[in-house]
Write a protein that holds these residues in place. Structure first.
Motif, PDB file in Angstrom:
ATOM      1  N   ALA A  73     -13.708   2.197   9.791  1.00 37.32           N
ATOM      2  CA  ALA A  73     -12.518   1.691  10.473  1.00 37.32           C
ATOM      3  C   ALA A  73     -12.117   0.329   9.934  1.00 37.32           C
ATOM      4  O   ALA A  73     -10.928   0.025   9.786  1.00 37.32           O
ATOM      5  CB  ALA A  73     -12.787   1.609  11.976  1.00 37.32           C
ATOM      6  N   VAL A  91      -7.609   7.221   7.789  1.00 41.22           N
ATOM      7  CA  VAL A  91      -8.581   7.462   8.848  1.00 41.22           C
ATOM      8  C   VAL A  91      -9.944   6.919   8.420  1.00 41.22           C
ATOM      9  O   VAL A  91     -10.340   7.044   7.260  1.00 41.22           O
ATOM     10  CB  VAL A  91      -8.675   8.974   9.195  1.00 41.22           C
ATOM     11  CG1 VAL A  91      -8.974   9.808   7.958  1.00 41.22           C
ATOM     12  CG2 VAL A  91      -9.697   9.232  10.269  1.00 41.22           C
ATOM     13  N   ALA A 148     -14.066   5.848  10.309  1.00 42.88           N
ATOM     14  CA  ALA A 148     -14.920   5.929  11.494  1.00 42.88           C
ATOM     15  C   ALA A 148     -15.311   4.552  11.999  1.00 42.88           C
ATOM     16  O   ALA A 148     -15.637   3.647  11.212  1.00 42.88           O
ATOM     17  CB  ALA A 148     -16.173   6.735  11.173  1.00 42.88           C
ATOM     18  N   TRP A 206     -12.629   6.781  16.001  1.00 45.78           N
ATOM     19  CA  TRP A 206     -11.917   6.750  14.736  1.00 45.78           C
ATOM     20  C   TRP A 206     -10.739   5.789  14.809  1.00 45.78           C
ATOM     21  O   TRP A 206     -10.112   5.635  15.859  1.00 45.78           O
ATOM     22  CB  TRP A 206     -11.415   8.151  14.364  1.00 45.78           C
ATOM     23  CG  TRP A 206     -12.534   9.130  14.169  1.00 45.78           C
ATOM     24  CD1 TRP A 206     -13.121   9.910  15.124  1.00 45.78           C
ATOM     25  CD2 TRP A 206     -13.225   9.412  12.956  1.00 45.78           C
ATOM     26  NE1 TRP A 206     -14.131  10.653  14.582  1.00 45.78           N
ATOM     27  CE2 TRP A 206     -14.214  10.374  13.246  1.00 45.78           C
ATOM     28  CE3 TRP A 206     -13.092   8.948  11.636  1.00 45.78           C
ATOM     29  CZ2 TRP A 206     -15.074  10.868  12.271  1.00 45.78           C
ATOM     30  CZ3 TRP A 206     -13.943   9.455  10.667  1.00 45.78           C
ATOM     31  CH2 TRP A 206     -14.918  10.403  10.980  1.00 45.78           C
ATOM     32  N   LEU A 237     -11.534  16.800  10.844  1.00 46.85           N
ATOM     33  CA  LEU A 237     -12.855  16.340  11.269  1.00 46.85           C
ATOM     34  C   LEU A 237     -13.712  17.483  11.792  1.00 46.85           C
ATOM     35  O   LEU A 237     -14.930  17.541  11.547  1.00 46.85           O
ATOM     36  CB  LEU A 237     -12.708  15.267  12.341  1.00 46.85           C
ATOM     37  CG  LEU A 237     -11.965  13.986  11.935  1.00 46.85           C
ATOM     38  CD1 LEU A 237     -11.883  13.024  13.112  1.00 46.85           C
ATOM     39  CD2 LEU A 237     -12.637  13.313  10.738  1.00 46.85           C
ATOM     40  N   ALA A 239      -9.409   8.301  19.496  1.00 42.57           N
ATOM     41  CA  ALA A 239      -8.994   7.559  18.315  1.00 42.57           C
ATOM     42  C   ALA A 239      -8.087   6.409  18.728  1.00 42.57           C
ATOM     43  O   ALA A 239      -7.396   6.480  19.750  1.00 42.57           O
ATOM     44  CB  ALA A 239      -8.276   8.472  17.323  1.00 42.57           C
TER      45      ALA A 239
END
Length: 287
Positions: free
Chosen positions: A167, A188, A190, A199, A229, A241
């Motif tokens: 992230a 995207v 994590a 996310w 995912l 997210a």
């Protein structure tokens, strides 16, 4: 002649933290007028509520960006549904709404204070071509070795998904500000395990005039990411997210799996009123 409008905060985590959507209803407008009104609202998308043409649909929606019409988009789906319910719309089946749009029929369900739509099928998927990937890297100003995976994630708007290692790396991206031609990129990465958010998402798109715009929260790309995912085993159950962090927003997207990928969020009307449709029609003539 006038039309009703509502400004709806979609995927919010408190008022004025999500993605604003203009929803126009109560008028018979041509395509040029809808596009002119969408440009005037100057939001990422504007939705127009219409009577359904499919016997299973509760309502129909047309969705416009600043530059063109979309067959489907996520936050307009939830925002249009919210506005339709607020106008007194009653679904054929309690707790389940069916939206008709350019991509077909989209089921929507109510879950407490949230609405969620079933992710539509991808129109394009699979690895990104080498030439396209080079263009993406140039726009993002990211070295190739930082890319974990890149794939098409197009369920209507044309997204290409780019996964980074974390992230923090997603939030650190500083893309170029202008790009000739249409481009739709989703990032995207994590978050560390154990947090409230799993996310981090960012999306960038061209506005039709060469500027690259970051969207506060993007339901369509989150829908594509959910399938990505799940298929790759990176997410095996519900998750939350975040999006809009770099813009000072607190967008939250709730993803559930039950044989379909459900993309949910909170919706809130923050303003409403009427629009002079005749003026908009005249403006469309000169666009």
């Amino acid at each position: 002649m006038t039309a009703r409008f509502a400004l709806v905060d979609v995927f919010h985590d408190g008022p004025f933290t999500g993605n604003p959507l203009a929803v126009v209803s109560g008028a018979d407008l041509d395509t040029a007028t809808m596009q002119a009104m969408a440009r005037w609202f100057n939001l990422s998308e504007t939705a127009f509520l219409l009577p359904p043409t499919h016997p299973e649909a509760d309502y129909r929606v047309r969705i416009f960006t600043l530059a063109h019409e979309l067959p489907f988009a996520g936050h307009p789906t939830l925002g249009a549904c919210h506005a339709w319910l607020a106008l007194g719309g009653t679904p054929r089946q309690a707790g389940r709404i069916v939206q008709e749009c350019g991509a077909g029929l989209v089921p929507i369900r109510q879950n407490g204070d949230r609405l969620a739509f079933a992710a539509p099928p991808l129109l394009r998927e699979g690895p990104v071509e080498e030439a396209t990937l080079r263009d993406l890297l140039a726009v993002l100003r990211v070295d190739r070795e930082r890319i974990v995976e890149a794939r098409w994630a197009d369920n209507g708007p044309g997204w290409v998904g780019v996964m980074l290692a974390s992230a923090d790396e997603v939030l650190a991206v500083e893309p170029i500000r202008r790009h000739e031609g249409r481009i739709d990129i989703g990032l995207v990465g994590a978050h560390a395990p154990g947090g409230d958010v799993a996310w981090e998402i960012r999306t960038l798109f061209s506005d039709g005039a060469g500027a690259l715009v970051e969207d506060p929260v993007t339901g369509s790309f989150n829908a594509a990411v959910a399938g990505w995912l799940r298929e790759t085993g990176r997410a095996t159950g519900p998750y939350v997210a975040a999006q809009g962090t770099r813009l000072g927003r607190r967008g939250q997207i709730f993803v559930d799996y039950d044989g379909a990928d459900w993309i949910g969020g909170r919706t809130l009307t923050v303003a409403e009123g009427t629009l002079p449709v005749d003026l908009a029609s005249r403006q469309a003539q000169f666009a």
